[in-house]
Design a protein around this motif. Structure first.
Motif, PDB file in Angstrom:
ATOM      1  N   ARG A 148       0.827  -1.206   0.000  1.00  0.00           N
ATOM      2  CA  ARG A 148       0.000   0.000   0.000  1.00  0.00           C
ATOM      3  C   ARG A 148       0.860   1.254   0.000  1.00  0.00           C
ATOM      4  O   ARG A 148       0.593   2.213  -0.711  1.00  0.00           O
ATOM      5  N   GLY A 149       1.896   1.297   0.841  1.00  0.00           N
ATOM      6  CA  GLY A 149       2.872   2.375   0.819  1.00  0.00           C
ATOM      7  C   GLY A 149       2.414   3.703   1.392  1.00  0.00           C
ATOM      8  O   GLY A 149       2.935   4.759   0.992  1.00  0.00           O
ATOM      9  N   PHE A 150       1.458   3.713   2.335  1.00  0.00           N
ATOM     10  CA  PHE A 150       1.041   4.979   2.961  1.00  0.00           C
ATOM     11  C   PHE A 150       2.136   5.470   3.915  1.00  0.00           C
ATOM     12  O   PHE A 150       2.819   4.686   4.579  1.00  0.00           O
ATOM     13  N   THR A 151       2.272   6.799   4.029  1.00  0.00           N
ATOM     14  CA  THR A 151       3.182   7.442   4.995  1.00  0.00           C
ATOM     15  C   THR A 151       2.516   8.709   5.538  1.00  0.00           C
ATOM     16  O   THR A 151       1.612   9.280   4.903  1.00  0.00           O
ATOM     17  N   PHE A 152       2.987   9.122   6.712  1.00  0.00           N
ATOM     18  CA  PHE A 152       2.564  10.456   7.184  1.00  0.00           C
ATOM     19  C   PHE A 152       3.611  10.973   8.152  1.00  0.00           C
ATOM     20  O   PHE A 152       4.383  10.234   8.792  1.00  0.00           O
ATOM     21  N   ASN A 153       3.639  12.287   8.237  1.00  0.00           N
ATOM     22  CA  ASN A 153       4.521  12.990   9.149  1.00  0.00           C
ATOM     23  C   ASN A 153       3.749  14.215   9.628  1.00  0.00           C
ATOM     24  O   ASN A 153       3.177  14.937   8.816  1.00  0.00           O
ATOM     25  N   ALA A 154       3.711  14.409  10.971  1.00  0.00           N
ATOM     26  CA  ALA A 154       2.877  15.503  11.496  1.00  0.00           C
ATOM     27  C   ALA A 154       3.588  16.214  12.642  1.00  0.00           C
ATOM     28  O   ALA A 154       4.295  15.585  13.444  1.00  0.00           O
ATOM     29  N   LEU A 155       3.399  17.539  12.690  1.00  0.00           N
ATOM     30  CA  LEU A 155       3.872  18.318  13.824  1.00  0.00           C
ATOM     31  C   LEU A 155       2.854  18.172  14.963  1.00  0.00           C
ATOM     32  O   LEU A 155       1.665  18.386  14.762  1.00  0.00           O
ATOM     33  N   LEU A 156       3.356  17.807  16.172  1.00  0.00           N
ATOM     34  CA  LEU A 156       2.504  17.601  17.339  1.00  0.00           C
ATOM     35  C   LEU A 156       2.733  18.713  18.355  1.00  0.00           C
ATOM     36  O   LEU A 156       3.880  19.002  18.712  1.00  0.00           O
ATOM     37  N   THR A 157       1.632  19.334  18.775  1.00  0.00           N
ATOM     38  CA  THR A 157       1.689  20.309  19.874  1.00  0.00           C
ATOM     39  C   THR A 157       0.604  19.940  20.879  1.00  0.00           C
ATOM     40  O   THR A 157      -0.554  19.735  20.491  1.00  0.00           O
ATOM     41  N   GLU A 158       0.984  19.856  22.177  1.00  0.00           N
ATOM     42  CA  GLU A 158       0.009  19.474  23.206  1.00  0.00           C
ATOM     43  C   GLU A 158       0.122  20.411  24.405  1.00  0.00           C
ATOM     44  O   GLU A 158       1.218  20.678  24.918  1.00  0.00           O
ATOM     45  N   VAL A 159      -1.018  20.908  24.840  1.00  0.00           N
ATOM     46  CA  VAL A 159      -1.115  21.656  26.101  1.00  0.00           C
ATOM     47  C   VAL A 159      -2.199  20.960  26.932  1.00  0.00           C
ATOM     48  O   VAL A 159      -3.336  20.840  26.481  1.00  0.00           O
ATOM     49  N   ALA A 160      -1.820  20.502  28.152  1.00  0.00           N
ATOM     50  CA  ALA A 160      -2.768  19.715  28.939  1.00  0.00           C
ATOM     51  C   ALA A 160      -2.580  20.000  30.430  1.00  0.00           C
ATOM     52  O   ALA A 160      -1.497  20.375  30.884  1.00  0.00           O
ATOM     53  N   LEU A 161      -3.663  19.801  31.141  1.00  0.00           N
ATOM     54  CA  LEU A 161      -3.671  19.939  32.592  1.00  0.00           C
ATOM     55  C   LEU A 161      -3.965  18.569  33.176  1.00  0.00           C
ATOM     56  O   LEU A 161      -4.976  17.945  32.830  1.00  0.00           O
ATOM     57  N   GLY A 162      -3.071  18.092  34.064  1.00  0.00           N
ATOM     58  CA  GLY A 162      -3.226  16.748  34.601  1.00  0.00           C
ATOM     59  C   GLY A 162      -3.191  16.710  36.116  1.00  0.00           C
ATOM     60  O   GLY A 162      -2.615  17.587  36.759  1.00  0.00           O
ATOM     61  N   LEU A 163      -3.799  15.677  36.666  1.00  0.00           N
ATOM     62  CA  LEU A 163      -3.802  15.430  38.103  1.00  0.00           C
ATOM     63  C   LEU A 163      -3.041  14.139  38.356  1.00  0.00           C
ATOM     64  O   LEU A 163      -3.357  13.112  37.759  1.00  0.00           O
ATOM     65  N   ASP A 164      -2.017  14.221  39.224  1.00  0.00           N
ATOM     66  CA  ASP A 164      -1.253  13.004  39.502  1.00  0.00           C
ATOM     67  C   ASP A 164      -1.369  12.641  40.973  1.00  0.00           C
ATOM     68  O   ASP A 164      -1.675  13.478  41.826  1.00  0.00           O
ATOM     69  N   TYR A 165      -1.135  11.373  41.258  1.00  0.00           N
ATOM     70  CA  TYR A 165      -1.215  10.851  42.624  1.00  0.00           C
ATOM     71  C   TYR A 165       0.035  10.024  42.898  1.00  0.00           C
ATOM     72  O   TYR A 165       0.318   9.036  42.213  1.00  0.00           O
ATOM     73  N   GLU A 166       0.805  10.433  43.935  1.00  0.00           N
ATOM     74  CA  GLU A 166       2.024   9.721  44.313  1.00  0.00           C
ATOM     75  C   GLU A 166       1.706   8.765  45.464  1.00  0.00           C
ATOM     76  O   GLU A 166       1.204   9.179  46.504  1.00  0.00           O
ATOM     77  N   LEU A 167       2.020   7.484  45.260  1.00  0.00           N
ATOM     78  CA  LEU A 167       1.673   6.486  46.272  1.00  0.00           C
ATOM     79  C   LEU A 167       2.411   6.716  47.580  1.00  0.00           C
ATOM     80  O   LEU A 167       1.870   6.490  48.661  1.00  0.00           O
ATOM     81  N   ARG A 168       3.642   7.198  47.522  1.00  0.00           N
ATOM     82  CA  ARG A 168       4.444   7.350  48.742  1.00  0.00           C
ATOM     83  C   ARG A 168       4.764   8.813  49.054  1.00  0.00           C
ATOM     84  O   ARG A 168       5.684   9.111  49.802  1.00  0.00           O
ATOM     85  N   GLY A 169       3.967   9.710  48.518  1.00  0.00           N
ATOM     86  CA  GLY A 169       4.260  11.129  48.718  1.00  0.00           C
ATOM     87  C   GLY A 169       4.178  11.567  50.164  1.00  0.00           C
ATOM     88  O   GLY A 169       4.898  12.472  50.601  1.00  0.00           O
ATOM     89  N   HIS A 170       3.303  10.906  50.955  1.00  0.00           N
ATOM     90  CA  HIS A 170       3.141  11.306  52.361  1.00  0.00           C
ATOM     91  C   HIS A 170       4.386  11.030  53.181  1.00  0.00           C
ATOM     92  O   HIS A 170       4.563  11.581  54.263  1.00  0.00           O
ATOM     93  N   LYS A 171       5.266  10.153  52.672  1.00  0.00           N
ATOM     94  CA  LYS A 171       6.509   9.877  53.387  1.00  0.00           C
ATOM     95  C   LYS A 171       7.561  10.952  53.134  1.00  0.00           C
ATOM     96  O   LYS A 171       8.594  10.986  53.798  1.00  0.00           O
TER      97      LYS A 171
END
Length: 554
Positions: free
Chosen positions: A93-116
């Motif tokens: 088939r021979g399909f190809t693609f190349n794309a410029l990626l830009t991401e802006v995101a807001l995330g919430l994380d949780y550390e299992l041992r952060g309280h230590k």
């Protein structure tokens, strides 16, 4: 870049600017590899050889020891090529693609041992490693440049390719993602995180291909990389929101209005400026209370529970002698300081409280009394009666009744009497005879304490003798013979003595001068072997005693 991503970039810059004044913020750089999963990949997993370099910036706000909110910006490329597939159909088939990626995101994380890692005050107490998970949402922009192959496709495929070429799809879309990571503390301000996560923008056109391939599934992309983060903003060791350079108490948390210092008693004055940090007080007393309300703060008030004067450091002075009541031995009578606030009425240098003669001056050696207080010419040291004048022959003691016996040795100082009778008048012969006759004349009914009427006259004479001699006290003694039991005789003798005492009281003799005693069969005056002897033993005696004398019966 699509203009719709500009607001999120502005938000990222705002977060970064705000973080400069906060200890709980950290920022840093990200670098890693982005991979594509979609129509050009023949497996559920991305091809490692198609990984593309991606980099970015991030800002993280720690919400609690275990959670954080992260805003990041990533920029990189996504690419794929059918010629990398092991499937001959893909390679043909021979399909190809190349794309410029830009991401802006807001995330919430949780550390299992952060309280230590943090203590209750939010300060790092030790470096650890901790796994974490995260979810995020934001915008991603992907502008694909797609190659649709050079093969000789069937008409139906050519129609699909044409549809994809002409498709009007959004390049900036909402993207959601999730992933896992492992965070290491390099020191108390720097962390290194290894992370991998999966994203989708709910589009099948990340690669520009949908109809010509699998139009039923969305395209995905991954990011696997490293985040290097460092606390940003001025140091805030105690994590109270006041930078250390402005914090007067950099190691103890406190509000900004008190320059970062605590106020344990809540009186609005920081502990470092409050001499009484555990007791709420007034600003005019630098945070100390004034319990008695006299204008003196308790630490400076020598009497914090009693209102007083400034001159006496807050202590009262009831008598106004400028000696504070707690130090004043005579707080209700004014006196000089050198006498502890007590007066010296006679001016002999001894306070009245210590002066045996407060109204007569005398030396301290004599207790503040004059050497001859009574002025009888005999020094007090030789005067047996230093407060009453008397002749030297009586050692300075007076003789009120003039009987030659000093009052202090005279049992009857107001009535003259011989020394043989201790200065009291002696009984006349007829008076002694009355007492002697009473022994034989007083009679009772047999076995009873009831007086026979024939006893009344002699008892009246005894009462008259006692009235003429008030200096004597009288003991009435009752006796029995040996007939009957000892207990009965004892009770009978006591009762007969009491009967006589009551009779004399009835005749006006003071009861405090009289005492009744019973002796039973003791102290007989005759033999109990005869009727006459037993009659003599049944008797009542009246014993007259001067002060200090003891009874002959014991």
């Amino acid at each position: 870049m699509n203009l719709r991503i500009l607001p999120l970039c502005f938000l990222l810059l705002t977060f970064l600017h705000t973080s400069l004044a906060q200890k709980k913020w950290e920022g840093g750089v990200s670098v890693g590899l982005a991979n594509y999963i979609g129509d050009l990949v023949d497996t559920p997993f991305p091809r490692p050889e198609e990984s593309q370099l991606t980099y970015g910036l991030h800002v993280r706000r720690r919400l609690s020891p275990n959670t954080g909110l992260r805003l990041h910006y990533l920029r990189g490329t996504l690419a794929s090529d059918d010629f990398n597939s092991n499937d001959p159909a893909f390679r043909e088939r021979g399909f190809t693609f190349n794309a410029l990626l830009t991401e802006v995101a807001l995330g919430l994380d949780y550390e299992l041992r952060g309280h230590k890692r943090f203590n209750r005050e939010g300060r790092i107490v030790r470096n650890i490693w901790t796994p974490y998970g995260f979810v995020q949402g934001g915008l991603s922009t992907v502008r694909p440049e797609t190659g649709y192959g050079t093969g000789d496709f069937p008409p139906e495929m050519k129609d699909r390719i044409r549809a994809d070429r002409e498709a009007d799809f959004a390049t900036t879309r909402l993207a959601l993602g999730a992933g896992l990571g492992l965070r290491f503390d390099l020191d108390k301000r720097t962390t290194l995180s290894l992370e991998t996560g999966l994203r989708t923008s709910f589009s099948d056109y990340l690669d520009g291909i949908s109809q010509a391939a699998n139009a039923d599934d969305f395209d995905w992309y991954t990011f696997t990389g490293v985040h290097l983060s460092i606390d940003i903003g001025p140091p805030d060791f105690d994590a109270d929101g006041v930078p250390d350079r402005k914090d007067e108490c950099p190691q103890t948390r406190g509000p900004a209005e008190l320059n970062g210092c605590p106020d344990s008693d809540g009186d609005g004055i920081a502990n470092i400026h409050d001499p009484c940090p555990r007791q709420p007080g007034l600003p005019e007393h630098r945070g100390c209370p004034d319990t008695d309300g006299d204008g003196f703060a308790d630490p400076d008030d020598h009497c914090p529970d009693l209102p007083g004067t400034r001159l006496l450091f807050g202590c009262p002075d009831r008598d106004g002698d400028e000696v504070a009541d707690p130090d004043d031995r005579c707080p209700d009578t004014p006196g000089p300081h050198d006498l502890a606030g007590c007066p010296d009425t006679d001016g002999d240098g001894l306070s009245d409280a210590d002066d045996a003669c407060p109204e007569k001056a005398g030396p301290e050696a004599n207790g503040g009394c004059p050497m001859d207080r009574d002025g009888d010419g005999l020094p007090d040291g030789e005067d047996l009666c230093p407060d009453a004048a008397g002749p030297a022959r009586l050692d300075g003691c007076p003789d009120t009744d003039g009987d030659g016996i000093a009052d202090n040795a005279d049992a009857c100082p107001d009535r003259p009497g011989p020394a043989s009778n201790r200065g009291c008048p002696e009984l006349q012969a007829h008076e002694e005879d009355t007492l002697t006759r009473a022994i034989r004349a007083i009679r009772f009914r047999t076995g009873s304490a009831e007086l026979l009427p024939e006893s009344y006259p002699i008892l009246d004479q005894v009462a008259e003798v006692l009235r003429r001699h008030p200096e004597y006290r009288v003991v009435v003694h009752g006796f029995t013979d040996n007939t009957g039991s000892a207990a009965v005789n004892q009770r009978l003798s006591e009762a007969r003595a009491q009967t006589c005492v009551r009779y004399l009281v009835g005749k006006g003799i003071a009861p405090e001068r009289l005492e009744a005693k019973g002796w039973g069969k003791r102290y007989p005056v005759a033999t109990n072997a005869t009727v006459a002897g037993r009659r003599l033993n049944r008797r009542v005696e009246f014993e007259l005693l001067l002060p200090g004398m003891e009874s002959k019966y014991r």
